[in-house]
Design an enzyme around this catalytic site. Sequence first.
Site, PDB file in Angstrom:
ATOM      1  CG  ASP A   6      -4.368  12.226  45.175  1.00 55.46           C
ATOM      2  OD1 ASP A   6      -3.310  12.753  44.774  1.00 55.46           O
ATOM      3  OD2 ASP A   6      -4.432  11.046  45.580  1.00 55.46           O
ATOM      4  CB  CYS A  53      -1.142   2.437  47.341  1.00 59.57           C
ATOM      5  SG  CYS A  53       0.498   2.023  47.958  1.00 59.57           S
ATOM      6  CD  GLN A  91       0.032   8.456  39.485  1.00 63.64           C
ATOM      7  OE1 GLN A  91       0.591   8.509  38.387  1.00 63.64           O
ATOM      8  NE2 GLN A  91       0.586   7.865  40.518  1.00 63.64           N
ATOM      9  CE  LYS A 125       2.891   9.195  43.287  1.00 61.45           C
ATOM     10  NZ  LYS A 125       3.467   7.850  43.114  1.00 61.45           N
ATOM     11  CG  HIS A 155      -2.707   6.188  46.375  1.00 61.16           C
ATOM     12  ND1 HIS A 155      -2.212   6.327  47.655  1.00 61.16           N
ATOM     13  CD2 HIS A 155      -1.696   5.643  45.639  1.00 61.16           C
ATOM     14  CE1 HIS A 155      -0.964   5.884  47.693  1.00 61.16           C
ATOM     15  NE2 HIS A 155      -0.629   5.466  46.486  1.00 61.16           N
TER      16      HIS A 155
END
Length: 401
Positions: free
Chosen positions: A197, A359, A200, A223, A120
């Site tokens: 990261d 993104c 998600q 999220k 991303h």
Amino acid sequence: MMIPSPWRADFPAIAALQRQDQTYLDNAATTQKPQALLDALAHYYANGAANVHRAQHLPGAHATQAFEDSRSKAAHWLNAGDCGQIIFTHGATSALNLLAYGLEHLFNPGDEIVISALEHHANLLPWQQLAHRRDLKLVILPLDTDGLIDLDAAASMIGPRTRLLAVSQLSNVLGAWQPLPALLAMAKTHEALTVVDGAQGVVHGRHDVQALGCDFYVFSSHKLYGPDGLGVLFGRHEALKQLRHWQFGGEMVLDADFLSARFRPAPLGFEAGTPPISSVIGLGATLDYLAGLDQDAVSAHEAALHDYLLKGLEARNGIRLLGKPQLALASFVVEGVHNADLAHLLTEQGIAVRAGHHCAMPLLKSFELAGAIRVSLALYNDSEDLERFFEALDQALELLR
């Protein structure tokens, strides 16, 4: 095949969207919020909002207690072991920029930062710009045919000049778990710092940062069914000690005069100014709600729904899936159909999906695509949502072909 969601009624917005004839399938962008979160926000604002850490009055004490309780809940959710390793930021993007600026002093010209081809923009651009500032080499790990980071290539590309590895846990485009244990082990062999990261990944299952062994782990509240404007940064104590302060203002100061200042260590030293108090308190309520769910049941529901989605897409001619999605989402294109045109017709029929580069523009460029349609699922979705999507998809394709 009926796949009901037993948690659907916990999210008032879903019923409101249904009354508007909207089917929400854009959960990888942001999620709807549980009633428990709405109640916590209303309670905080209705019973006396106050700033945290600084005031000695009762409203301030209550706010500070709720704020720090949420820090403990975030640490527990990640099995961080110590809430002092949890820093609140204004988003996952803010947390990654904090790392890029806070670690900048560790890099020398010619050092290497390693990321992957699926990142991303939030986990690409801070490192890209750091490389420009410090004359570093940005190394891009390629993907295999399944959309996973190629471990054979990684073994040859992560080396003695590698100072930091930053990779996503779960791709927001390809929906595939990345081989983090092997990648992190490669980086550790060369004593490189590691950043995950988890924006998600954190949404799907419980993740143990101690077992994972990364130096830093980042995720977004919004999220994970929580409020927006809030990110969470986990850092190991040893890694946090290497961070330099990058934003300056109230709260993070130990002592100051006109010509010099001394700053607090983590976490408060990296939370300059008034933090997103209500969002932090709201995230704590969301984590309480999620902790009360049967995680095995949630995982089984998400898996069944995802399988239903994939089978429905694969049954339709001309649809090309990107990668081999394992859970949560599917990104696809249709031969001879522009993704923006398809998204427009789906929107007209009340189907909320995402279209574009998500993104992750370099990743889409690697597929020689300008964009793709992404359908992303949450625990409150059910098979009727997908049936409405498939019906709208068929009608849109009939018009476009």
